[in-house]
Design an enzyme around this catalytic site. Structure first.
Site, PDB file in Angstrom:
ATOM      1  NE  ARG A 147      30.472  39.680  36.411  1.00 24.78           N
ATOM      2  CZ  ARG A 147      31.647  39.212  36.826  1.00 24.78           C
ATOM      3  NH1 ARG A 147      32.087  39.509  38.037  1.00 24.78           N
ATOM      4  NH2 ARG A 147      32.386  38.464  36.049  1.00 24.78           N
ATOM      5  CG  HIS A 189      35.445  43.868  39.503  1.00 22.23           C
ATOM      6  ND1 HIS A 189      34.418  43.829  38.583  1.00 22.23           N
ATOM      7  CD2 HIS A 189      35.774  42.565  39.730  1.00 22.23           C
ATOM      8  CE1 HIS A 189      34.155  42.570  38.256  1.00 22.23           C
ATOM      9  NE2 HIS A 189      34.971  41.782  38.952  1.00 22.23           N
TER      10      HIS A 189
HETATM   11  C1  OXD Z   1      35.568  37.098  37.620  1.00 22.40           C
HETATM   12  C2  OXD Z   1      35.753  38.406  38.248  1.00 22.40           C
HETATM   13  O1  OXD Z   1      34.484  36.810  37.105  1.00 22.40           O
HETATM   14  O2  OXD Z   1      36.889  38.733  38.629  1.00 22.40           O
HETATM   15  O3  OXD Z   1      36.513  36.308  37.626  1.00 22.40           O
HETATM   16  O4  OXD Z   1      34.797  39.165  38.382  1.00 22.40           O
END
Ligand code: OXD
Length: 311
Positions: free
Chosen positions: A226, A274
């Site tokens: 993240r 992402h």
């Molecule tokens: C997840 C993402 O948490 O794609 O699945 O970030």
């Protein structure tokens, strides 16, 4: 009939998810979230990055089924009760994508494809030095389903691989470092660091000037966890002082990454939006429907978040 609210702030076309989910769960009524509507009296929710007020408006929700692996957005929902069941997606085709992404970034650096790209632009035919795998120890932060797959693929390419996790366990061909006391030793032997950790209060900002500075010199960071794991300014600091030679980043504190963010213009950093491991629709729907059927039958589905650990 059990009412389920479908709330995803990412889905431009929620019906593309709702229709197959409804076919898979005929004993339920799945209703699309609308910010302006009144409460529908939902018992369950299927979500991805749901609106903050989901549980305030639908206080009868007992369980939330997440269309992704990371549940950090669920843990921040207003009105979340300690007994609300949070269930995450497990693998469903994500781990192989994650491993593929990390491997691509790893090979790009260690096999010097980045340098060959530059050479091609200059019309330069110049073989560079041969790879020595012992010079590229890989370290994977987090040995959940994703991290394990990343560690195993790197090990299968004969890189020296270590993993860091909360608890000690044995993984073939991977040296495991467990717990916060072992973090420094793990970092000190690592040159390519791949972050796959879940975001929790304990892991927020874990990639900072101090920890990045503990890596081997000329280190490289791959962040697929993240954005909030990484202190952006600290990465730039470590790139500027030469301790890190680059980074591949798939996740950011603010997404989409704001256009004025310095990462966009930094040649040492590779940015992707992402996409390292997407929730594949068919696999995700089949898994979520199975978990919901299990829950409705009075059983405990797999993938329930341990609220004491936040993942
Ligand atoms: C997840 C993402 O948490 O794609 O699945 O970030």
């Amino acid at each position: 009939m059990t009412k389920i609210i479908f709330a995803s702030t990412h889905s431009v076309a929620p019906q593309e998810w709702i229709e197959p989910l409804q076919r898979a769960l005929p004993q339920t009524q799945i209703i699309a979230w609308s910010q302006k509507a009144a409460s529908v009296g939902a018992e369950l929710a299927i979500t991805w990055n749901p609106p903050q007020n989901l549980l305030l408006r639908e206080p009868t929700i007992k369980a939330v089924f997440n269309l992704g692996a990371g549940v950090d957005a669920l843990l921040q929902l207003q009105g979340l009760r300690p007994d609300t069941l949070l269930v995450r997606l497990e693998d469903a085709g994500m781990a192989v994508q994650m491993a593929e992404y990390a491997l691509h970034a790893l090979l790009r650096i260690t096999r010097q494809f980045r340098d060959y790209d530059r050479q091609q632009r200059l019309g330069c035919w110049q073989p560079l030095s041969d790879i020595r795998r012992d010079e590229w120890p890989v370290g994977v932060l987090g040995l959940g389903v994703m991290g394990l797959r990343v560690a195993q693929i790197a090990a299968s390419f004969e890189y020296p691989v270590a993993g860091w996790s909360r608890q000690a366990h044995t993984v073939h061909d991977v040296q495991v470092f467990a717990g916060s006391d072992a973090l420094s030793a793990f970092l000190a032997r690592t040159r390519i660091l791949v972050n796959t950790l879940p975001l929790t209060p304990q892991t927020r900002d874990i990639l900072n000037a101090h920890t990045l500075g503990q890596l081997r010199p000329q280190a490289y960071l791959i962040n697929v966890g993240r954005g909030e794991h990484l202190v952006d300014e600290d990465l730039l600091r470590r790139l500027d002082d030469g301790h890190l030679i680059g980074a591949t980043l798939d996740v950011f504190r603010e997404e989409p990454l704001p256009l004025d963010h310095p990462f966009w213009r930094d040649e040492r950093i590779v940015i992707t939006p992402h996409i390292a491991a997407a929730s594949l629709r068919d696999e995700t729907i089949a898994q979520m429907a199975a978990k919901i059927r299990c829950y409705l039958a009075g059983e405990r589905p797999s993938g329930v978040i341990r609220r004491d650990l936040n993942y």
